[in-house]
Design an enzyme around this catalytic site. Structure first.
Site, short mmCIF file in Angstrom:
data_model
loop_
_atom_site.label_atom_id
_atom_site.label_comp_id
_atom_site.label_asym_id
_atom_site.label_seq_id
_atom_site.Cartn_x
_atom_site.Cartn_y
_atom_site.Cartn_z
N PRO A 199 4.40 6.91 11.68
CA PRO A 199 5.55 6.80 10.80
C PRO A 199 5.51 5.45 10.09
CG PRO A 199 6.24 6.99 13.11
CD PRO A 199 4.76 6.99 13.10
N GLY B 35 -5.51 5.65 3.29
CA GLY B 35 -5.79 6.93 2.64
C GLY B 35 -5.03 7.07 1.34
N HIS B 36 -5.57 7.89 0.47
CA HIS B 36 -4.87 8.26 -0.75
C HIS B 36 -4.56 9.74 -0.64
CE1 HIS B 36 -5.92 4.64 -2.76
NE2 HIS B 36 -7.21 4.87 -2.67
N GLY C 9 1.29 5.11 -4.12
CA GLY C 9 0.99 6.28 -4.96
C GLY C 9 -0.17 6.01 -5.92
N LYS C 10 -1.04 5.07 -5.54
CA LYS C 10 -2.18 4.74 -6.42
C LYS C 10 -3.12 5.94 -6.60
CE LYS C 10 -3.37 1.50 -3.66
NZ LYS C 10 -2.21 1.54 -2.77
N GLY D 177 0.84 -1.20 0.00
CA GLY D 177 0.00 0.00 0.00
C GLY D 177 0.87 1.24 0.00
N ASP D 178 0.23 2.41 -0.13
CA ASP D 178 0.95 3.69 -0.17
C ASP D 178 1.95 3.78 -1.31
OD1 ASP D 178 -0.35 4.37 2.26
OD2 ASP D 178 1.16 3.23 3.36
N ASN E 5 -9.94 2.76 6.07
CA ASN E 5 -8.77 2.43 6.88
C ASN E 5 -7.45 2.89 6.27
OD1 ASN E 5 -9.53 0.46 4.99
ND2 ASN E 5 -8.24 -1.07 5.94
N ASP F 236 11.75 10.30 -7.74
CA ASP F 236 12.51 11.53 -7.46
C ASP F 236 13.15 11.54 -6.08
OD1 ASP F 236 9.56 11.62 -7.10
OD2 ASP F 236 10.00 13.41 -5.93
P1 GDP Z 1 -1.74 5.38 -2.13
O1 GDP Z 1 -2.45 4.92 -0.92
O2 GDP Z 1 -1.18 4.23 -2.93
O3 GDP Z 1 -2.54 6.33 -2.97
O4 GDP Z 1 -0.45 6.17 -1.65
P2 GDP Z 1 -0.40 7.47 -0.76
O5 GDP Z 1 -1.11 8.54 -1.47
O6 GDP Z 1 -0.74 7.21 0.64
O7 GDP Z 1 1.17 7.72 -0.72
C1 GDP Z 1 1.85 8.23 -1.74
C2 GDP Z 1 2.50 9.53 -1.29
O8 GDP Z 1 3.47 9.86 -2.23
C3 GDP Z 1 1.56 10.73 -1.30
O9 GDP Z 1 1.99 11.65 -0.33
C4 GDP Z 1 1.70 11.30 -2.69
O10 GDP Z 1 1.41 12.68 -2.80
C5 GDP Z 1 3.14 11.05 -2.92
N1 GDP Z 1 3.53 10.79 -4.29
C6 GDP Z 1 2.90 10.06 -5.25
N2 GDP Z 1 3.69 9.97 -6.33
C7 GDP Z 1 4.83 10.64 -6.05
C8 GDP Z 1 6.05 10.87 -6.76
O11 GDP Z 1 6.25 10.42 -7.86
N3 GDP Z 1 7.00 11.58 -6.08
C9 GDP Z 1 6.85 12.08 -4.84
N4 GDP Z 1 7.82 12.76 -4.28
N5 GDP Z 1 5.73 11.86 -4.14
C10 GDP Z 1 4.75 11.17 -4.74
#
Ligand code: GDP
Length: 425
Positions: A305, A39-40, A14-15, A11-12, A37, A334
């Site tokens: 964390p 978040g995006h 960047g979906k 998870g997390d 439970n 990046d």
């Molecule tokens: P999800 O649950 O898969 O949607 O993931 P999250 O949104 O919780 O976590 C991804 C985090 O990485 C978020 O804070 C996004 O804004 C950030 N994010 C997504 N893609 C990128 C990227 O290519 N570079 C950076 N620096 N942050 C990113």
């Protein structure tokens, strides 16, 4: 046609960002499993948002957002989330909620807390959103579907029966206050008012949309490692995180899912307990955590964390396979620009035997990472739009991982914004 956006890992990945980006060209975005439970995080012209229940397409006025039957629906949280975006000038979403979705009950959240308390040190690291008790009840056939809000007498009667069972546990196992079915009924009538404008047969809506040639995106929550069948059981979530389940949790024909975009982050992170072979600790971890994601690797729902580690080719290859990946979106690349050398986990050593196959949980707990180091690129790659313009070491990192996982990396995300994306043919 239907596309799914799902996670390869814990998870997390960047979906949210990838879904938000792909939603520009979609007509409908559907959540098909999970609940509030996880978040995006989405960064767009309106600002930065942490969504828990709403699909990531809600920021486009042309997109219809669907909460499918497979979701654990927490109605007060959904209502709050709709308000939180409209309060910030996002146009009211075109939202549809399945009449077959089941509702997270207040006691699901309580049972989640009580059980974690009871387990103490042996707990699962639950976010205490009621998800495990919710799905247990769903499959024990004592859950409540949204349509049941409309038959008051039957609802009262069922609440009485369910509370009888729950109260035995509350009294004798947890020693906590008992449930009052009349109070629950009153609360659920308030929920009915909140949800009523959105309720419909979403599966019928989606099937008609397919006939009309619309494009549907299925948005997964968490990742392959958290799937109850194929993941690191029992340190998993309680509903399937796989694209295949999208057919069930949204109610679309499985053969309509033509594209499965599996999102995998350029390093690893995980929340909650469970084996995490490439995990790192100490200062090295703290630095990656601080620089990670967009503002650090801290949970979008809990602020906890996140555990962090190097990219794990073994887990990702397996994670992509169980999703049925057609495309990999490789994200948050990046962030790695600060490293002189980038360690990558290429195999597991289990009791002296080196393997690239992802093992079952008991063996996974014994696995040690086999690390290879790749040279870093030591610069900021944000803003680059063409693959060829990436530094050579950065392209080597991508291509090394692509070869190891065996699925094509067709998108590279080099920043949190919608336009921070490099398409690769
Ligand atoms: P999800 O649950 O898969 O949607 O993931 P999250 O949104 O919780 O976590 C991804 C985090 O990485 C978020 O804070 C996004 O804004 C950030 N994010 C997504 N893609 C990128 C990227 O290519 N570079 C950076 N620096 N942050 C990113």
């Amino acid at each position: 046609m239907v596309k799914a956006v799902v996670g390869a890992n814990w998870g997390d990945e960047g979906k949210g960002k990838i879904t938000d980006m792909l939603a520009a060209k979609a007509d409908i975005v559907v959540r098909f499993q999970g609940g509030a439970n996880a978040g995006h995080t989405i960064v767009n012209d309106y600002g930065k948002f942490a969504l828990h229940t709403l699909p990531s397409g809600v920021f486009y006025s042309h997109v219809t957002s669907v909460i499918g039957n497979g979701v654990a629906l927490n109605i007060p949280i959904l209502a709050k989330e709709v308000k939180s975006i409209t309060d910030r000038n996002v146009p009211a979403p075109k939202l549809k909620v399945s009449n077959r979705a089941q509702m997270v009950m207040p006691y699901h959240i309580l049972f989640d807390q009580y059980e974690e308390e009871r387990l103490g040190g042996r707990s699962f690291g639950s976010t205490k959103s009621g998800i495990a008790p919710f799905y247990s009840d769903k499959y024990a056939k004592i859950g409540f579907q949204v349509n049941e809000l409309y038959d008051e007498e039957a609802l009262k009667d069922k609440l009485r029966r369910v509370c009888e069972v729950k109260n035995v546990l509350l009294e004798h196992l947890y020693h906590k206050p008992l449930l009052d079915p009349d109070e629950l009924f009153r609360e659920m009538m308030q929920w009915r008012t909140m949800i009523d404008p959105y309720v419909c047969d979403t599966a019928a809506f989606l099937n008609q949309a397919l006939k009309d040639g619309k494009e549907i995106l299925l948005e997964g929550q968490l990742g392959s490692m958290k799937d109850p069948d194929h993941g690191i059981y029992p340190m998993v979530t309680s509903s399937s995180t796989l694209a295949g389940y999208g057919a069930v949790g949204a109610g679309v024909p499985p053969y309509e899912i033509k594209k499965i975009v599996t999102v995998s982050k350029a390093y690893s992170s995980a929340v909650g307990a469970g084996a995490f072979v490439s995990e790192i600790f100490g200062d090295e971890a703290e630095e990656l955590r601080r620089r990670g994601g967009d503002g650090g690797e801290y949970g979008a729902t809990t602020g906890r964390p996140r555990r962090v580690g190097w990219y794990d080719c073994v887990a990702s290859r397996y994670g992509c396979r169980v999703q049925g990946t057609t495309d990999v979106a490789f994200t948050v690349l990046d962030v790695l620009g600060y490293l002189d050398e980038i360690p990558v986990c290429v195999a597991y050593d289990i009791d002296g035997e080196v393997t690239e196959e992802f093992p079952t949980t008991g063996l996974l707990e014994k696995a040690k990472p086999v690390i290879e180091k790749l040279p870093g690129w030591k610069c900021d790659i944000r803003g680059i739009r063409n693959y060829g313009d990436l530094p050579e070491n950065c392209r080597n990192y991508i291509e090394f991982i692509e070869k190891k996982i065996g699925y094509p990396i067709t998108m590279i995300s080099n920043g949190p914004g919608r336009n921070d994306i490099i398409y690769r043919d």
